[in-house]
Design a protein around this motif. Structure first.
Motif, PDB file in Angstrom:
ATOM      1  N   GLY A 107      52.056  44.952  51.998  1.00  0.00           N
ATOM      2  CA  GLY A 107      51.064  44.443  51.059  1.00  0.00           C
ATOM      3  C   GLY A 107      51.613  43.616  49.926  1.00  0.00           C
ATOM      4  N   SER A 108      52.917  43.375  49.896  1.00  0.00           N
ATOM      5  CA  SER A 108      53.520  42.706  48.739  1.00  0.00           C
ATOM      6  C   SER A 108      52.926  41.334  48.453  1.00  0.00           C
ATOM      7  CB  SER A 108      55.029  42.580  48.929  1.00  0.00           C
ATOM      8  OG  SER A 108      55.660  43.838  48.848  1.00  0.00           O
ATOM      9  N   GLY A 109      52.646  40.588  49.486  1.00  0.00           N
ATOM     10  CA  GLY A 109      52.095  39.257  49.296  1.00  0.00           C
ATOM     11  C   GLY A 109      50.586  39.239  49.317  1.00  0.00           C
ATOM     12  N   ARG A 110      49.960  40.402  49.224  1.00  0.00           N
ATOM     13  CA  ARG A 110      48.510  40.521  49.349  1.00  0.00           C
ATOM     14  C   ARG A 110      47.929  41.245  48.137  1.00  0.00           C
ATOM     15  NH1 ARG A 110      47.508  40.232  55.207  1.00  0.00           N
ATOM     16  NH2 ARG A 110      49.520  40.047  56.257  1.00  0.00           N
ATOM     17  N   PHE A 111      46.599  41.311  48.126  1.00  0.00           N
ATOM     18  CA  PHE A 111      45.924  42.015  47.037  1.00  0.00           C
ATOM     19  C   PHE A 111      46.214  43.511  47.066  1.00  0.00           C
ATOM     20  CE2 PHE A 111      43.189  38.221  47.347  1.00  0.00           C
ATOM     21  CZ  PHE A 111      43.101  37.874  46.011  1.00  0.00           C
ATOM     22  N   SER A 112      46.638  44.023  48.192  1.00  0.00           N
ATOM     23  CA  SER A 112      46.776  45.480  48.330  1.00  0.00           C
ATOM     24  C   SER A 112      48.068  46.035  47.765  1.00  0.00           C
ATOM     25  CB  SER A 112      46.678  45.869  49.808  1.00  0.00           C
ATOM     26  OG  SER A 112      47.741  45.298  50.549  1.00  0.00           O
ATOM     27  N   GLY A 113      49.139  45.271  47.752  1.00  0.00           N
ATOM     28  CA  GLY A 113      50.433  45.817  47.367  1.00  0.00           C
ATOM     29  C   GLY A 113      51.080  45.188  46.165  1.00  0.00           C
TER      30      GLY A 113
ATOM     31  N   ALA B 113      50.193  45.154  43.089  1.00  0.00           N
ATOM     32  CA  ALA B 113      50.187  45.989  41.881  1.00  0.00           C
ATOM     33  C   ALA B 113      51.400  46.907  41.838  1.00  0.00           C
ATOM     34  CB  ALA B 113      48.898  46.814  41.817  1.00  0.00           C
ATOM     35  N   ARG B 114      51.718  47.533  42.970  1.00  0.00           N
ATOM     36  CA  ARG B 114      52.876  48.428  43.012  1.00  0.00           C
ATOM     37  C   ARG B 114      54.157  47.654  42.713  1.00  0.00           C
ATOM     38  NH1 ARG B 114      53.542  51.958  48.262  1.00  0.00           N
ATOM     39  NH2 ARG B 114      53.251  49.911  49.209  1.00  0.00           N
ATOM     40  N   ASP B 115      54.296  46.482  43.290  1.00  0.00           N
ATOM     41  CA  ASP B 115      55.491  45.681  43.042  1.00  0.00           C
ATOM     42  C   ASP B 115      55.561  45.252  41.578  1.00  0.00           C
ATOM     43  OD1 ASP B 115      56.027  45.954  45.708  1.00  0.00           O
ATOM     44  OD2 ASP B 115      55.521  43.901  46.259  1.00  0.00           O
ATOM     45  N   ALA B 116      54.409  44.899  41.009  1.00  0.00           N
ATOM     46  CA  ALA B 116      54.394  44.467  39.608  1.00  0.00           C
ATOM     47  C   ALA B 116      54.805  45.608  38.681  1.00  0.00           C
ATOM     48  CB  ALA B 116      53.003  43.954  39.245  1.00  0.00           C
ATOM     49  N   ARG B 117      54.352  46.816  38.980  1.00  0.00           N
ATOM     50  CA  ARG B 117      54.740  47.958  38.137  1.00  0.00           C
ATOM     51  C   ARG B 117      56.239  48.221  38.220  1.00  0.00           C
ATOM     52  NH1 ARG B 117      49.694  49.922  40.423  1.00  0.00           N
ATOM     53  NH2 ARG B 117      48.080  49.846  38.811  1.00  0.00           N
TER      54      ARG B 117
ATOM     55  N   ALA C  74      49.596  37.425  41.883  1.00  0.00           N
ATOM     56  CA  ALA C  74      50.867  38.009  41.462  1.00  0.00           C
ATOM     57  C   ALA C  74      51.113  37.747  39.980  1.00  0.00           C
ATOM     58  CB  ALA C  74      52.009  37.464  42.304  1.00  0.00           C
ATOM     59  N   GLY C  75      50.980  36.499  39.561  1.00  0.00           N
ATOM     60  CA  GLY C  75      51.221  36.173  38.167  1.00  0.00           C
ATOM     61  C   GLY C  75      50.264  36.872  37.223  1.00  0.00           C
TER      62      GLY C  75
ATOM     63  N   GLN D  24      40.866  47.085  49.765  1.00  0.00           N
ATOM     64  CA  GLN D  24      42.306  46.924  49.565  1.00  0.00           C
ATOM     65  C   GLN D  24      42.638  46.011  48.389  1.00  0.00           C
ATOM     66  OE1 GLN D  24      44.734  45.930  53.001  1.00  0.00           O
ATOM     67  NE2 GLN D  24      45.234  48.089  53.127  1.00  0.00           N
ATOM     68  N   CYS D  25      41.627  45.423  47.770  1.00  0.00           N
ATOM     69  CA  CYS D  25      41.872  44.574  46.607  1.00  0.00           C
ATOM     70  C   CYS D  25      42.019  45.471  45.386  1.00  0.00           C
ATOM     71  CB  CYS D  25      40.718  43.596  46.421  1.00  0.00           C
ATOM     72  SG  CYS D  25      40.538  42.420  47.777  1.00  0.00           S
ATOM     73  N   THR D  26      43.246  45.707  44.985  1.00  0.00           N
ATOM     74  CA  THR D  26      43.527  46.687  43.924  1.00  0.00           C
ATOM     75  C   THR D  26      44.479  46.100  42.886  1.00  0.00           C
ATOM     76  OG1 THR D  26      45.299  47.613  45.292  1.00  0.00           O
ATOM     77  CG2 THR D  26      43.135  48.679  45.422  1.00  0.00           C
ATOM     78  N   LEU D  27      44.078  45.003  42.268  1.00  0.00           N
ATOM     79  CA  LEU D  27      44.914  44.428  41.224  1.00  0.00           C
ATOM     80  C   LEU D  27      45.008  45.398  40.047  1.00  0.00           C
ATOM     81  CD1 LEU D  27      43.744  40.699  41.250  1.00  0.00           C
ATOM     82  CD2 LEU D  27      45.638  41.767  42.490  1.00  0.00           C
ATOM     83  N   PRO D  28      46.102  45.376  39.292  1.00  0.00           N
ATOM     84  CA  PRO D  28      46.293  46.349  38.206  1.00  0.00           C
ATOM     85  C   PRO D  28      45.127  46.336  37.218  1.00  0.00           C
ATOM     86  CG  PRO D  28      48.314  45.128  38.595  1.00  0.00           C
ATOM     87  CD  PRO D  28      47.257  44.467  39.415  1.00  0.00           C
TER      88      PRO D  28
END
Length: 438
Positions: free
Chosen positions: A413-419, A421-425, A24-25, A67-71
């Protein structure tokens, strides 16, 4: 390379401070750097610490690698349908850091975050070298190596901070080794003998399997955690749910609403290419199953009588997911192989309500009963009565304070590798739109 502590604290303030350098960070740091927004990422230990030091040796993801889709850094390996093991996860995060060189300072603990009551009035702030010069910033971040002011904070420490040990843990005989799942590494690290595993969330089931495959005698206390099939009708169930839009479902539209945040995750595994975890099959192979552990008295474990109910309930959830997949296939007129439904391979007999630990040869207990969050260091009025932050997609009522990486923060996916990125954007838009003075 991480920043030196001296370099990180050479300036008294940053426009944005990110606390935590896990996925996340790092994700929000990548986006901030892309936008040219100056910031500092503070990590108490080191990047990817939880993956390095708080997972067992055979740990692997339960979601496919694709599903690992970091920005800016989606999975780039040669096994998208596989499941990364612990070392590969750490490598993925380290390569992500090398990919964009975030401003991370490691080995710095955040002791307190509080509102800066004096800076806005232009009063000197004495907490940093150079006192006598007004330091702007809504918030003061007090750390083990210095103090920094900032206008915006992203709390990216996740939601699992303190391992839970139930009160009954104190009633275990001193001769029995007990560890929380966070401290378990492998079967050989435990003393010889049988092992009692308490809890059947993802960790409990996977650790029970780890011990079982190593030939250890396992006694498993079963709870009401649901399970899910690994594959169904020609695809990984995760792939079906992704196509069905489940992972895009906002928490507010979930049938349980925000209550889903309190639910235990479905148990399944990515081990050895991924497969179901069937506790009934384990029982056929010699694992001893009981209901929920209620108490320990005089060296005797006491269980409830609901084992059959728990097993039936877990199976029912798994079958209901298959039913939803069947309906999706039918509605879309899709071609997919037919597959017979699950038939229970074992049924429990009369409930066992008590177990003498010494007479059963139990030498170790593993507590897999979860974690609690700990935000005592965040001295801001943004928490509910249970200590959970008030937020809308990570944006709190306090100007410039955000959370990222919470379970079901916005979606599954918020707490996972999959979601994440969307939350960070989403947070980036809020951060970029909030005026700063630093």
């Amino acid at each position: 390379m991480p920043l030196s502590i001296a370099a990180a604290f050479a300036r008294p303030s940053y426009p944005v401070v990110v606390i935590g350098a896990g996925q996340a960070g790092l994700s929000i740091s990548y986006l901030l750097k892309q936008q040219g927004i100056a910031h500092l990422v503070i990590e108490r230990r080191r990047v990817a610490f939880a993956w390095r030091e708080q997972r067992w040796d055979s740990f692997c993801l339960v979601t496919p690698n694709w599903q690992c889709t970091l920005p800016g850094f989606p999975y780039d390996g040669d096994d998208p349908e596989g499941f990364m093991k612990k070392d590969a996860i750490v490598d993925y995060l380290e390569r992500y850091r090398a990919h964009f060189d975030p401003p991370v300072v490691e080995g710095v603990a955040v002791r307190e975050v509080r509102a800066n009551a004096t800076a806005r009035a232009g009063q000197p702030w004495a907490g940093q070298p150079g006192a006598g010069q007004p330091v702007e910033g809504r918030y003061i971040v007090d750390t083990s190596h210095g103090t920094i002011a900032t206008d915006q904070i992203v709390v990216a420490t996740g939601g699992y901070h303190q391992a839970i040990l139930p009160a009954m843990a104190h009633a275990l005989p001193a001769s029995i080794t007990q560890v929380h799942a966070i401290d378990y590494r492998n079967p050989a690290a435990l003393p010889p003998g049988a092992v009692l595993v308490v809890g059947t969330g993802q960790s409990g089931c996977q650790l029970a399997e780890d011990l079982h495959l190593a030939g250890r005698t396992v006694h498993l206390c079963v709870g009401d955690a649901p399970r899910v099939a690994r594959r169904y009708r020609g695809k990984d169930v995760v792939a079906w749910l992704d196509e069905m839009g489940y992972y895009d479902l906002p928490v507010e539209r979930h049938p349980l609403g925000t209550g889903v945040r309190d639910k235990t995750n479905h148990y399944v595994t990515g081990r050895d290419g991924g497969h179901d975890i069937d506790l009934r099959q384990f029982a056929r192979e010699g694992m001893r199953l009981y209901g929920r552990l209620n108490d320990i008295r005089d060296g005797v474990a006491q269980f409830d009588a609901r084992l059959a109910e728990y097993l039936d309930g877990a199976d029912a959830v798994s079958e209901s997911i298959k039913t939803s997949i069947d309906a999706f296939i039918a509605q879309r007129g899709m071609a997919a192989p037919e597959e017979a439904r699950y038939v229970p391979v074992w049924e429990p007999g009369a409930p066992v309500r008590a177990l003498d630990l010494a007479n059963s040869g139990i030498t170790a207990v593993i507590w897999c009963v979860g974690f609690r969050s700990d935000y005592d260091w965040l001295k801001l009025p943004i928490f509910d009565a249970r200590g959970y932050p008030h937020h809308a997609r990570g944006v709190t009522p306090a100007t410039g304070v955000y959370f990222l990486g919470l379970p079901w923060q916005y979606s599954w996916g918020s707490g996972r590798f999959s979601g994440v990125a969307r939350d960070a954007r989403h947070l980036l838009e809020a951060i970029a739109g909030t005026p700063t003075s630093c």
